[in-house]
Design an enzyme around this catalytic site. Structure first.
Site, PDB file in Angstrom:
ATOM      1  N   CYS A  64      53.593   7.946 -14.871  1.00  0.00           N
ATOM      2  CA  CYS A  64      54.684   6.973 -14.819  1.00  0.00           C
ATOM      3  C   CYS A  64      54.926   6.508 -13.385  1.00  0.00           C
ATOM      4  O   CYS A  64      55.125   7.321 -12.480  1.00  0.00           O
ATOM      5  CB  CYS A  64      55.965   7.578 -15.378  1.00  0.00           C
ATOM      6  SG  CYS A  64      57.345   6.412 -15.352  1.00  0.00           S
ATOM      7  N   ALA A  80      58.698   4.624 -22.312  1.00  0.00           N
ATOM      8  CA  ALA A  80      60.134   4.904 -22.331  1.00  0.00           C
ATOM      9  C   ALA A  80      60.893   3.679 -22.823  1.00  0.00           C
ATOM     10  O   ALA A  80      60.643   2.558 -22.381  1.00  0.00           O
ATOM     11  CB  ALA A  80      60.616   5.300 -20.936  1.00  0.00           C
ATOM     12  N   GLY A 137      49.441   0.269 -25.039  1.00  0.00           N
ATOM     13  CA  GLY A 137      50.875   0.299 -24.795  1.00  0.00           C
ATOM     14  C   GLY A 137      51.513  -1.062 -24.936  1.00  0.00           C
ATOM     15  O   GLY A 137      51.895  -1.485 -26.027  1.00  0.00           O
ATOM     16  N   GLY A 161      45.285   0.575 -20.133  1.00  0.00           N
ATOM     17  CA  GLY A 161      45.523  -0.530 -19.210  1.00  0.00           C
ATOM     18  C   GLY A 161      44.833  -1.808 -19.623  1.00  0.00           C
ATOM     19  O   GLY A 161      43.608  -1.861 -19.676  1.00  0.00           O
ATOM     20  N   ASP A 162      45.633  -2.830 -19.960  1.00  0.00           N
ATOM     21  CA  ASP A 162      45.131  -4.190 -20.225  1.00  0.00           C
ATOM     22  C   ASP A 162      44.240  -4.291 -21.454  1.00  0.00           C
ATOM     23  O   ASP A 162      43.406  -5.192 -21.540  1.00  0.00           O
ATOM     24  CB  ASP A 162      44.372  -4.743 -19.014  1.00  0.00           C
ATOM     25  CG  ASP A 162      45.221  -4.801 -17.754  1.00  0.00           C
ATOM     26  OD1 ASP A 162      46.451  -4.676 -17.879  1.00  0.00           O
ATOM     27  OD2 ASP A 162      44.663  -4.958 -16.662  1.00  0.00           O
TER      28      ASP A 162
END
EC number: 1.3.1.-
Length: 337
Positions: free
Chosen positions: A103, A21, A227, A204-205
């Site tokens: 989220c 977002a 991300g 993730g990571d």
């Protein structure tokens, strides 16, 4: 890397830009796809269609010219509203619907949406079945490993998802309570991959080509969602893709190319949002691009005070010009020494 399919769509590689977002708007999605992402996913869109009339919401929805396959992420806690929102997005051009159950933000969880849904497996099932039944495009799901460490039910939710007809699953390797702290649970992601037959993506990571390969090897997943590591570094996709394919590192982008990419990104933001909103949104992106560069922190403080598009572009050009001169001076001193 073997090709990954989501429904009828074969991705060009197994690296996906994770929905974020306020970040994965059309300009950023387009840029990441050009720089190597196999697929990109829109910002989260509320399933409450009464909110869609605002300018902010309309900009978050799918647009002509969006990279294909066009994947739109929706969020909400009411099965019928989610189904209606999915249908409306498909009518507007979405080719894949992604459901957000990952989220961790309070304002999302407080509305019994996002990762808060993981606490109610019956509601998870109801929502997934409703959305899958409502549209004739592939539906995907993003989850976390559970609500907290005492309630890690990601495995159960993955099985529910497969039974409901979900075509692919992305798992962020933390619980909602973890937010973004601690280490990602790649062992849990690996267990989820073993438990279902649909494509599973780890999230993730994943911050480097080496980390990407390690996560793929240790979890056995079909692909990766990237991300935060793409913020200010959209070329991470081509770096990882090249490394996974060849075992060799691509050279880091030269200063001139970083400048070109950043100016292209600024121009796209200004055109998409208009001058006032575009100038405001550009500030965080410029901060990410320059965060690790000498003088970047000081430049950001000055840049954030600029109020028009031309000044933003001119100041970015000046920053890179100064960096080039500084590097030439350093090189000259090295030769002299």
């Amino acid at each position: 890397m073997s090709a990954v399919r989501i429904g009828q769509y074969t991705l060009r590689n197994n690296l996906i830009l994770a929905p974020m977002a306020g970040v994965t708007d059309q300009p950023f999605r387009t840029l990441c796809q050009r720089l190597g992402a196999g697929m990109v996913v829109s910002e989260m869109v509320s399933s409450d269609m009464s909110l869609w009339n605002s300018r902010k919401s309309s900009l978050r929805r799918i647009h002509e010219g969006d990279p294909e396959p066009r994947s739109v992420q929706i969020a909400g806690g009411d099965a019928q509203m989610m189904a209606a929102a999915a249908k409306a997005n498909v009518e507007a051009g979405a080719q894949i619907i992604d459901i957000n159950m990952g989220c961790p933000a309070k304002k999302v969880c407080n509305k019994a949406a996002g990762s808060a849904l993981l606490r109610d497996e019956a509601l998870v099932s109801e929502i997934l079945h409703a959305v899958v039944s409502a549209v004739d495009v592939p539906v995907t799901l993003k989850i976390r490993t559970g609500w907290d460490r005492a309630n890690k039910n990601g495995l159960n939710v993955a099985k529910i998802a497969e039974q409901a007809g979900i075509q692919a699953l992305a798992v962020h390797g933390r619980t909602r309570a973890d937010l973004y702290t601690g280490e990602a649970e790649y062992d849990t992601i690996g267990a989820i991959k073993q438990a279902v037959s649909i494509p599973v993506f780890a999230n993730g990571d994943i911050t480097s080509p080496e980390k990407a390969r390690a996560v793929l090897e240790t979890t056995g997943v079909d692909g990766l969602l990237i991300g935060r590591a793409a913020q200010g570094r959209p070329w991470i996709f081509r770096e990882i893709e090249h490394y996974l394919r060849t075992g060799e590192h691509l050279p880091a982008p030269q200063l001139d190319e970083v400048e070109r990419i950043l100016l292209e990104h600024l121009a796209a933001l200004h055109a998409f949002y208009g001058d006032v909103m575009g100038v405001r949104i550009a500030r965080k992106h410029v901060g990410w691009y320059l965060a690790t560069r000498p003088g970047g922190k000081e430049f950001r403080a000055r840049f954030n005070a600029l109020e028009d598009t031309q000044a933003q572009c001119a100041n970015v050009r000046a920053f890179f010009s100064e960096r080039r001169q500084s590097l030439e001076t350093e090189d000259g001193q090295g030769v002299a020494a």
